[in-house]
Write an enzyme that holds these catalytic residues in place. Structure first.
Site, PDB file in Angstrom:
ATOM      1  N   TYR A  27       0.811  -1.223   0.000  1.00 42.76           N
ATOM      2  CA  TYR A  27       0.000   0.000   0.000  1.00 42.76           C
ATOM      3  C   TYR A  27       0.846   1.275   0.000  1.00 42.76           C
ATOM      4  O   TYR A  27       0.302   2.377  -0.080  1.00 42.76           O
ATOM      5  CB  TYR A  27      -0.900   0.036   1.234  1.00 42.76           C
ATOM      6  CG  TYR A  27      -1.893  -1.093   1.314  1.00 42.76           C
ATOM      7  CD1 TYR A  27      -2.974  -1.174   0.435  1.00 42.76           C
ATOM      8  CD2 TYR A  27      -1.762  -2.091   2.280  1.00 42.76           C
ATOM      9  CE1 TYR A  27      -3.891  -2.217   0.509  1.00 42.76           C
ATOM     10  CE2 TYR A  27      -2.675  -3.138   2.365  1.00 42.76           C
ATOM     11  CZ  TYR A  27      -3.731  -3.194   1.475  1.00 42.76           C
ATOM     12  OH  TYR A  27      -4.635  -4.224   1.547  1.00 42.76           O
ATOM     13  N   HIS A  32      -4.483   6.046  -1.559  1.00 41.89           N
ATOM     14  CA  HIS A  32      -5.122   6.059  -0.241  1.00 41.89           C
ATOM     15  C   HIS A  32      -4.129   6.338   0.883  1.00 41.89           C
ATOM     16  O   HIS A  32      -4.533   6.556   2.022  1.00 41.89           O
ATOM     17  CB  HIS A  32      -5.799   4.706  -0.006  1.00 41.89           C
ATOM     18  CG  HIS A  32      -7.121   4.791   0.686  1.00 41.89           C
ATOM     19  ND1 HIS A  32      -7.912   5.921   0.717  1.00 41.89           N
ATOM     20  CD2 HIS A  32      -7.819   3.855   1.401  1.00 41.89           C
ATOM     21  CE1 HIS A  32      -9.019   5.689   1.395  1.00 41.89           C
ATOM     22  NE2 HIS A  32      -8.983   4.449   1.832  1.00 41.89           N
ATOM     23  N   TYR A  76      -5.095  -0.179  10.065  1.00 37.39           N
ATOM     24  CA  TYR A  76      -5.744  -0.137   8.752  1.00 37.39           C
ATOM     25  C   TYR A  76      -6.771   0.986   8.748  1.00 37.39           C
ATOM     26  O   TYR A  76      -7.268   1.418   9.784  1.00 37.39           O
ATOM     27  CB  TYR A  76      -6.357  -1.471   8.343  1.00 37.39           C
ATOM     28  CG  TYR A  76      -5.305  -2.497   7.964  1.00 37.39           C
ATOM     29  CD1 TYR A  76      -4.635  -2.398   6.741  1.00 37.39           C
ATOM     30  CD2 TYR A  76      -4.978  -3.544   8.824  1.00 37.39           C
ATOM     31  CE1 TYR A  76      -3.665  -3.324   6.396  1.00 37.39           C
ATOM     32  CE2 TYR A  76      -3.996  -4.470   8.478  1.00 37.39           C
ATOM     33  CZ  TYR A  76      -3.345  -4.352   7.264  1.00 37.39           C
ATOM     34  OH  TYR A  76      -2.367  -5.254   6.928  1.00 37.39           O
ATOM     35  N   ASN A  78      -9.923   1.564   7.982  1.00 35.39           N
ATOM     36  CA  ASN A  78     -11.295   1.537   8.502  1.00 35.39           C
ATOM     37  C   ASN A  78     -11.382   1.601  10.017  1.00 35.39           C
ATOM     38  O   ASN A  78     -12.471   1.807  10.567  1.00 35.39           O
ATOM     39  CB  ASN A  78     -12.016   0.275   8.010  1.00 35.39           C
ATOM     40  CG  ASN A  78     -12.212   0.284   6.504  1.00 35.39           C
ATOM     41  OD1 ASN A  78     -11.816   1.212   5.818  1.00 35.39           O
ATOM     42  ND2 ASN A  78     -12.836  -0.760   6.001  1.00 35.39           N
ATOM     43  N   ASP A 103      -6.494  11.423   2.022  1.00 33.48           N
ATOM     44  CA  ASP A 103      -6.777  11.591   0.602  1.00 33.48           C
ATOM     45  C   ASP A 103      -8.250  11.929   0.406  1.00 33.48           C
ATOM     46  O   ASP A 103      -9.069  11.707   1.297  1.00 33.48           O
ATOM     47  CB  ASP A 103      -6.444  10.294  -0.147  1.00 33.48           C
ATOM     48  CG  ASP A 103      -7.286   9.122   0.352  1.00 33.48           C
ATOM     49  OD1 ASP A 103      -7.118   8.737   1.524  1.00 33.48           O
ATOM     50  OD2 ASP A 103      -8.135   8.616  -0.411  1.00 33.48           O
ATOM     51  N   ASN A 124     -13.638   6.246   4.750  1.00 29.09           N
ATOM     52  CA  ASN A 124     -13.829   5.312   5.867  1.00 29.09           C
ATOM     53  C   ASN A 124     -12.945   5.633   7.073  1.00 29.09           C
ATOM     54  O   ASN A 124     -13.327   5.359   8.212  1.00 29.09           O
ATOM     55  CB  ASN A 124     -13.584   3.875   5.409  1.00 29.09           C
ATOM     56  CG  ASN A 124     -14.690   3.361   4.513  1.00 29.09           C
ATOM     57  OD1 ASN A 124     -15.843   3.766   4.638  1.00 29.09           O
ATOM     58  ND2 ASN A 124     -14.343   2.475   3.588  1.00 29.09           N
TER      59      ASN A 124
END
Length: 200
Positions: A27, A32, A76, A78, A103, A124
């Site tokens: 990632y 993101h 993470y 969320n 973002d 989220n």
């Protein structure tokens, strides 16, 4: 009922700066992870070293008598609110001394906007922070990533890598955001918004 009470805090010169993203090498350079990338650039420029703590990687930067704690949550995206709530409690900070960097699909690539409160806009990470803090009245800086994807392609887009052409623009974008956070911590959110929310 709001989780955070407005009060004058004795640690008034401390701030928590949270960059949102997902942990893991896969990632690292995705759209993101703009929040992570800003904090990494800032730490590198300041010769600051992260340590892995509960709920995230943390480092500290001093600026004009202020202590700025940079946090990259390890929860993470969320569940970002878990890390934010934990570190706000640990540092005994009121919500006025929090700024979150993330973002935003609704802004053109490279655009930067600061707000002192607002909706999660479908993000989220912001949604979970609002849930955990019990308020949407916290400062956030949104970095535009554009929305150049076809119907149903949002997830692949935000988790996709930034193009080589756009990567060349990142240092300037990051410098602008970092300057905005410094203004936030020294001259206040209104002056910082005046600077960051100019057309760019």
């Amino acid at each position: 009922m709001c989780f955070w009470r407005k009060h004058i805090d004795t640690s008034g010169m401390n701030y928590l700066v949270v960059g949102l993203g997902n942990i893991g090498e896969e990632y690292a350079s995705t759209r993101h992870n703009m929040g992570f990338m800003v904090l990494d650039a800032w730490a590198q420029a300041s010769n600051a070293v992260y340590s892995t703590e509960r709920y995230g990687d943390v480092t500290q930067i001093s600026f004009k008598g202020r202590k700025l704690y940079l946090l990259k949550p390890s929860t993470y995206m969320n569940l970002s609110g878990n890390a934010v709530r934990y570190w706000m409690n640990k540092l005994k900070l009121p919500v006025e001394q929090l700024v979150v960097i993330c973002d935003d699909l609704n802004l053109p690539f490279g655009s930067v906007r600061m707000r002192k409160s607002g909706s999660d806009g479908g993000h989220n990470g912001l949604k979970n922070i609002e849930l955990q803090l019990g308020t949407r009245d916290y400062t956030r800086i949104r970095i535009g990533i554009g929305n150049d994807f076809s119907r149903g392609g949002q997830v692949d887009f935000v988790l996709g890598s930034i193009s080589a052409e756009d990567k060349e623009l990142l240092p300037g974008i990051f410098d602008r955001v970092i300057a905005g956070v410094k203004d936030f911590c020294t001259v206040g959110p209104d002056r910082a918004m005046t600077f960051l929310n100019q057309k760019n």
